[in-house]
Design an enzyme around this catalytic site. Sequence first.
Site, PDB file in Angstrom:
ATOM      1  N   TYR A   1       6.341  -8.777   8.456  1.00 23.57           N
ATOM      2  CA  TYR A   1       6.105  -7.338   8.591  1.00 23.57           C
ATOM      3  C   TYR A   1       6.354  -6.896  10.027  1.00 23.57           C
ATOM      4  O   TYR A   1       6.162  -7.669  10.977  1.00 23.57           O
ATOM      5  CB  TYR A   1       4.649  -6.995   8.262  1.00 23.57           C
ATOM      6  CG  TYR A   1       4.205  -7.281   6.857  1.00 23.57           C
ATOM      7  CD1 TYR A   1       4.227  -6.296   5.884  1.00 23.57           C
ATOM      8  CD2 TYR A   1       3.734  -8.553   6.503  1.00 23.57           C
ATOM      9  CE1 TYR A   1       3.800  -6.558   4.583  1.00 23.57           C
ATOM     10  CE2 TYR A   1       3.303  -8.822   5.209  1.00 23.57           C
ATOM     11  CZ  TYR A   1       3.342  -7.817   4.257  1.00 23.57           C
ATOM     12  OH  TYR A   1       2.917  -8.089   2.973  1.00 23.57           O
TER      13      TYR A   1
ATOM     14  N   ASP B   1      -6.694   1.812   8.042  1.00 22.72           N
ATOM     15  CA  ASP B   1      -5.410   2.488   8.253  1.00 22.72           C
ATOM     16  C   ASP B   1      -5.669   3.991   8.205  1.00 22.72           C
ATOM     17  O   ASP B   1      -6.834   4.426   8.304  1.00 22.72           O
ATOM     18  CB  ASP B   1      -4.359   2.039   7.233  1.00 22.72           C
ATOM     19  CG  ASP B   1      -4.703   2.439   5.792  1.00 22.72           C
ATOM     20  OD1 ASP B   1      -5.741   3.100   5.574  1.00 22.72           O
ATOM     21  OD2 ASP B   1      -3.919   2.098   4.880  1.00 22.72           O
TER      22      ASP B   1
ATOM     23  N   ARG C   1      -3.773  -4.698   7.435  1.00 23.92           N
ATOM     24  CA  ARG C   1      -4.800  -3.750   7.880  1.00 23.92           C
ATOM     25  C   ARG C   1      -6.001  -4.487   8.471  1.00 23.92           C
ATOM     26  O   ARG C   1      -6.534  -4.092   9.516  1.00 23.92           O
ATOM     27  CB  ARG C   1      -5.273  -2.896   6.701  1.00 23.92           C
ATOM     28  CG  ARG C   1      -4.290  -1.834   6.268  1.00 23.92           C
ATOM     29  CD  ARG C   1      -4.896  -1.007   5.154  1.00 23.92           C
ATOM     30  NE  ARG C   1      -4.906  -1.679   3.878  1.00 23.92           N
ATOM     31  CZ  ARG C   1      -5.803  -1.463   2.909  1.00 23.92           C
ATOM     32  NH1 ARG C   1      -6.781  -0.603   3.101  1.00 23.92           N
ATOM     33  NH2 ARG C   1      -5.710  -2.091   1.760  1.00 23.92           N
TER      34      ARG C   1
ATOM     35  N   ASP D   1       0.833  -1.195   0.000  1.00 19.21           N
ATOM     36  CA  ASP D   1       0.000   0.000   0.000  1.00 19.21           C
ATOM     37  C   ASP D   1       0.874   1.254   0.000  1.00 19.21           C
ATOM     38  O   ASP D   1       2.013   1.222   0.491  1.00 19.21           O
ATOM     39  CB  ASP D   1      -0.903   0.023   1.241  1.00 19.21           C
ATOM     40  CG  ASP D   1      -1.994  -1.035   1.188  1.00 19.21           C
ATOM     41  OD1 ASP D   1      -2.397  -1.423   0.074  1.00 19.21           O
ATOM     42  OD2 ASP D   1      -2.446  -1.463   2.266  1.00 19.21           O
TER      43      ASP D   1
END
Length: 242
Positions: free
Chosen positions: A85, A99, A191, A57
Site C-alpha cells: 500500500y 481514518d 488504519r 474500505d
Amino acid sequence: MNLGKKASDFDFEEGEILLFNKPLHWTSFDVVNKVRQVLKKYTGQKKLKVGHAGTLDPLATGLLLICSGKMTKSIDKFQGQEKEYTGTMLLGATTPSFDLETAIDRRFDISHLKEGELHAAAQTLTGEIEQVAPAFSALKIEGERAYEKARRGEKPVIRARKVHIPVFELTAIRRPEVDFRVICSKGTYIRSLMHDFGQALNNGACLTVLTRTRIGDFKLSSAWEVNDFVQMIKAEGNESLS
C-alpha cells in the site's frame, strides 16, 4: 494480464482473475456487483460466480482482485498473499475510525517531533507485531459486524492478533501530512497501523489516503478502471448491456 484484451479473449465461465482499480467511495461489493451484472448479461449465465479477494474500505482506492467462474475457488489463496500500500496520514490527530470516515476527536501538538523520531517510530512497527482492528471494521463480533456496534455507540471487544509488516517506510514528510509505503501480511489494517504510529510517538495519527498497489504478483498498473471494463464489454456489440 487484463489490459489490452477484448471480451472474447476471456473465458469468464471457466474462470478468470480480473484486476480493478477500486474507485473512491465505492465499496468492494459495489465493484463486484457491477462486474457480476455485466458478466451475467454478457455470458447469459444467470448463476455465474463472481467474488473478490480482499476487501478495501470505501475511502481506499487501488487493486481489487475479482474472480469469475471456477477461479472463485482460489479466492482464499489470493487473500492470503502479501499486499503493498501507499498512502498519507495526518499527524497530530485521531478519529474513532482511525481514518476520515469519522470526525477528528482529538488533536496533538507536533511541533516538537523530529523527522528522526518519525522514522524510528515506523521501524518499531515492522516485523511481527500485534495489532487490534478498528472498532469501525467489518470484523464479526458475536455474529455482528464491529462497525454496526460502533455506530450505535457501543465499544466492541476486539482481540489483538499477530500480523507481519516487512516494510513500513515514510516516503515524504509535509507536516502535518506524512506519506508512507507499507508491505504487509493478510489481515493487516493500515488504519490501525497509522493509529499505532501516533501512539508510538505519544501523539496521534489517522489515515487520510490509501491505495493498494499490489497483491502478491498482481499489480495496480495492470488493473482496469471499472468503467473502461464495462465499455470493453460493450465494444463486443452486446447492446443489452448498460
